[in-house]
Design a protein around this motif. Sequence first.
Motif, short mmCIF file in Angstrom:
data_model
loop_
_atom_site.label_atom_id
_atom_site.label_comp_id
_atom_site.label_asym_id
_atom_site.label_seq_id
_atom_site.Cartn_x
_atom_site.Cartn_y
_atom_site.Cartn_z
N ASN A 165 0.79 -1.23 0.00
CA ASN A 165 0.00 0.00 0.00
C ASN A 165 0.82 1.28 0.00
O ASN A 165 0.50 2.22 -0.71
N GLY A 166 1.87 1.32 0.80
CA GLY A 166 2.70 2.51 0.83
C GLY A 166 3.33 2.77 -0.53
O GLY A 166 3.39 3.92 -0.99
N ASP A 167 3.78 1.68 -1.17
CA ASP A 167 4.36 1.81 -2.51
C ASP A 167 3.32 2.30 -3.51
O ASP A 167 3.62 3.13 -4.37
N ILE A 168 2.11 1.79 -3.40
CA ILE A 168 1.04 2.20 -4.32
C ILE A 168 0.75 3.69 -4.15
O ILE A 168 0.61 4.41 -5.13
N GLU A 169 0.67 4.15 -2.90
CA GLU A 169 0.40 5.57 -2.65
C GLU A 169 1.52 6.44 -3.24
O GLU A 169 1.25 7.47 -3.85
N ARG A 170 2.78 6.02 -3.07
CA ARG A 170 3.90 6.78 -3.63
C ARG A 170 3.83 6.79 -5.15
O ARG A 170 4.07 7.82 -5.79
N LEU A 171 3.50 5.63 -5.74
CA LEU A 171 3.41 5.55 -7.20
C LEU A 171 2.29 6.45 -7.72
O LEU A 171 2.48 7.18 -8.69
N GLU A 172 1.12 6.42 -7.07
CA GLU A 172 0.01 7.28 -7.50
C GLU A 172 0.37 8.75 -7.38
O GLU A 172 0.02 9.56 -8.24
N LYS A 173 1.12 9.11 -6.34
CA LYS A 173 1.56 10.50 -6.17
C LYS A 173 2.50 10.89 -7.32
O LYS A 173 2.38 11.98 -7.89
#
Length: 197
Positions: free
Chosen positions: A117-125
Amino acid sequence: MTRILFVCTGNTCRSPMAEALLRKLAAERGIPLEVRSAGVSTVDGLPVSRHASEALRKRSIDHRGQSKALGTGSVKWADLVLTMTGGHKRSLLQWFPEAVDKTYTLKEYVYLHSEANGDIERLEKLYTEMHMKQALGGQLTDEERSQLLELERKIPSFDIVDPFGGSLEEYEQCAKEIEATVRKLLDKLDRRESEQD
């Protein structure tokens, strides 16, 4: 009672299989749900593909649904919208941005709050920053581009591959993947219900 809408492209393969599998497995476990499906690029009334029907019959499911084009009514009806791919999710949210808080890919929702999830949030940002910079005539820095590529490699795919036009084996593989994910979805919904009681 939770209302779930599955979304894919033509609503003749993946989303009808997910709908039928969830309906059957939820009934077997006594979990009350309402389930529908729709397509982001279809017309109403197309039959479920022959191979999708066969994959469901192998699981003792006789699904005779017909395609339904995604519309405002379906999106408003749903408590939870689960798409088969990130592309479906993006298309849906372009048309129905008000559904952002209840729309996920099926796998994304099932694995929500996992380590990815943390990686997904960074990628979306980073994607958001990239689109903003492109709109203003700029581009990502080398460091941002490197981060984006690293995150894309690291994050598991949350897409369920489209078997459309493929062999019965490909549909069967798709049905197995959907069934396994739907079972995890039911575990998650069951836990959520227990916590609310």
